[in-house]
Design a protein around this motif. Structure first.
Motif, PDB file in Angstrom:
ATOM      1  N   THR A   1       0.829  -1.202   0.000  1.00  0.00           N
ATOM      2  CA  THR A   1       0.000   0.000   0.000  1.00  0.00           C
ATOM      3  C   THR A   1       0.869   1.261   0.000  1.00  0.00           C
ATOM      4  O   THR A   1       0.623   2.191  -0.774  1.00  0.00           O
TER       5      THR A   1
ATOM      6  N   ARG B   1      -9.590  -2.789  -2.779  1.00  0.00           N
ATOM      7  CA  ARG B   1      -9.275  -2.502  -1.374  1.00  0.00           C
ATOM      8  C   ARG B   1      -7.877  -1.927  -1.198  1.00  0.00           C
ATOM      9  O   ARG B   1      -7.707  -0.875  -0.570  1.00  0.00           O
TER      10      ARG B   1
ATOM     11  N   ALA C   1      -6.781   1.926  -0.386  1.00  0.00           N
ATOM     12  CA  ALA C   1      -5.885   2.179   0.747  1.00  0.00           C
ATOM     13  C   ALA C   1      -4.673   2.994   0.287  1.00  0.00           C
ATOM     14  O   ALA C   1      -4.240   3.922   0.984  1.00  0.00           O
TER      15      ALA C   1
ATOM     16  N   LEU D   1     -11.849   2.079  -6.774  1.00  0.00           N
ATOM     17  CA  LEU D   1     -12.925   1.113  -6.532  1.00  0.00           C
ATOM     18  C   LEU D   1     -13.486   0.557  -7.841  1.00  0.00           C
ATOM     19  O   LEU D   1     -13.621  -0.652  -8.003  1.00  0.00           O
TER      20      LEU D   1
ATOM     21  N   ARG E   1     -12.535  -3.210  -9.062  1.00  0.00           N
ATOM     22  CA  ARG E   1     -13.620  -4.196  -9.068  1.00  0.00           C
ATOM     23  C   ARG E   1     -13.820  -4.795 -10.462  1.00  0.00           C
ATOM     24  O   ARG E   1     -13.900  -5.999 -10.619  1.00  0.00           O
TER      25      ARG E   1
END
Length: 181
Positions: free
Chosen positions: A20, A59, A63, A108, A112
């Motif tokens: 991250t 995710r 982050a 996102l 996805r």
């Protein structure tokens, strides 16, 4: 999706935290790199955002974007044009904040969608992510630019560069996928 070959390592908190932070640093680096382009110079920030989202998923991508935004909010000169255009809250009071929020949304959306297929789906995911960047970006920019000039100021100069970045990002991800096979 993740880089480590050991499944236990992929799920360790230390690995995910390091990944991250590295991704956030890549976003910052992309914001600072300017490539001469027509009609305007382009940064590699959206390329970094789209590749990170498609490569790491929603995710970890979100982050990473959160860590990047937190660094900028804390006053680190990680944003494109900073420190010249301000740092921290002073920068976020400017016209590009909506695009930064759009990048979080793109993490996102792209992350996805990219999980559901191969090369073609990654291209579509990055296109959808680019649209996700533009929508809040233009909404925010409308507070700074007259509505009759909004598309000319906030979209038109960047379209060609965005197409190049989607193509390049898709090819980079495909090359990475082939190397892992």
């Amino acid at each position: 999706m993740l880089l480590a070959s050991d499944p236990a390592a992929r799920h360790s908190l230390a690995f995910r935290t390091g990944l991250t932070l590295a991704a956030a640093a890549l976003i910052a680096l992309g914001a600072k790199v300017q490539v001469p382009f027509w009609p305007v110079p382009m940064t590699l920030q959206t390329l970094a955002v789209l590749v990170i989202a498609a490569g790491l998923g929603p995710r970890l991508g979100l982050a990473a974007m959160g860590a990047y935004l937190a660094a900028g909010l804390a006053g680190l000169p990680v944003f494109a044009g900073s420190p010249e255009r301000g740092i921290g809250l002073a920068y976020l009071a400017g016209p590009t904040t909506g695009f930064l929020m759009g990048m979080a949304l793109a993490m996102l959306v792209t992350g996805r969608l990219a999980q559901h297929g191969g090369f073609g789906m990654r291209v579509l995911a990055m296109l959808a992510g680019t649209i996700a960047i533009y929508v809040p970006g233009l909404i925010w920019l409308s507070g700074f630019v007259p509505s009759d000039r909004l598309l000319a100021a906030g979209v038109a100069p960047f379209l060609l560069g965005d197409i190049v970045k989607i193509a390049l990002g898709s090819l980079l991800l495909e090359a990475g996928a082939r190397l892992r096979r």
